[in-house]
Design a protein around this motif. Sequence first.
Motif, short mmCIF file in Angstrom:
data_model
loop_
_atom_site.label_atom_id
_atom_site.label_comp_id
_atom_site.label_asym_id
_atom_site.label_seq_id
_atom_site.Cartn_x
_atom_site.Cartn_y
_atom_site.Cartn_z
N MET A 1 131.78 -51.20 56.71
CA MET A 1 130.64 -50.51 57.32
C MET A 1 130.15 -49.32 57.92
N SER A 2 130.46 -50.28 59.50
CA SER A 2 129.73 -49.25 60.55
C SER A 2 130.54 -47.94 60.77
N GLU A 3 131.80 -48.00 60.87
CA GLU A 3 132.44 -46.59 60.61
C GLU A 3 131.25 -45.10 59.95
N ILE A 4 130.68 -45.79 58.86
CA ILE A 4 130.03 -45.47 57.50
C ILE A 4 129.18 -44.68 58.41
N HIS A 5 128.18 -45.63 58.71
CA HIS A 5 126.87 -46.03 59.74
C HIS A 5 126.64 -44.53 60.12
N GLU A 6 128.12 -44.40 61.54
CA GLU A 6 128.45 -43.61 62.43
C GLU A 6 128.66 -42.48 61.90
N ASP A 7 129.49 -42.87 60.33
CA ASP A 7 129.85 -40.72 60.97
C ASP A 7 127.98 -39.79 60.17
N ASP A 67 118.50 -43.97 51.00
CA ASP A 67 117.61 -43.41 51.14
C ASP A 67 117.82 -44.15 52.61
N THR A 68 118.09 -44.37 53.04
CA THR A 68 118.77 -45.45 54.30
C THR A 68 119.92 -45.70 54.26
N LEU A 69 120.59 -45.84 56.04
CA LEU A 69 121.93 -45.65 56.16
C LEU A 69 122.57 -47.05 55.44
N ALA A 70 122.52 -47.88 55.14
CA ALA A 70 122.78 -48.93 54.52
C ALA A 70 122.97 -48.49 53.11
N LYS A 74 126.46 -48.16 51.93
CA LYS A 74 127.27 -49.71 49.64
C LYS A 74 127.16 -48.08 49.20
N SER A 75 126.91 -47.42 48.57
CA SER A 75 127.22 -46.40 48.11
C SER A 75 128.83 -46.15 48.45
N ILE A 76 128.73 -45.33 49.61
CA ILE A 76 130.52 -45.32 49.76
C ILE A 76 131.73 -46.01 49.27
N LYS A 78 131.29 -48.51 47.48
CA LYS A 78 131.72 -48.50 46.00
C LYS A 78 132.32 -47.00 45.45
N LEU A 79 132.83 -46.39 45.82
CA LEU A 79 133.02 -45.15 45.47
C LEU A 79 134.76 -45.21 46.05
N THR A 80 134.51 -45.59 47.04
CA THR A 80 136.28 -45.24 48.03
C THR A 80 136.84 -46.53 47.35
N GLN A 81 136.60 -47.93 46.78
CA GLN A 81 136.94 -48.77 46.50
C GLN A 81 137.31 -48.59 44.52
N GLY A 82 136.58 -47.87 44.12
CA GLY A 82 136.94 -47.76 43.10
C GLY A 82 136.03 -47.97 42.22
#
Length: 82
Positions: A1-7, A67-70, A74-76, A78-82
């Motif tokens: 998840m930290s990679e998504i946060h950084e992106d 509304d938050t990075l967290a 989490k949403s991303i 869910k979507l990338t893991q199907g």
Amino acid sequence: MSEIHEDIRHFLKTEGFLNEISSLQENDSLTETGVIDSIILLQLVDFLEEKYHIEIPVEMLTPENFDTLAGISKSIMKLTQG
């Protein structure tokens, strides 16, 4: 998840929505801190869809999810893991 946060942080900084010295934490409200508004949210969604090759359904664009990075991470996930 930290990679998504950084992106997300990188996108916000690159686009000028977040300055270099901001210490945005994963549970800070992006709207309450003034980092994003509805227009920036749409730009962020476009960025995330392109970056992660996903489609984010409109019904997923809720404060709980975006509304938050967290919440966004989490949403991303869910979507990338199907």
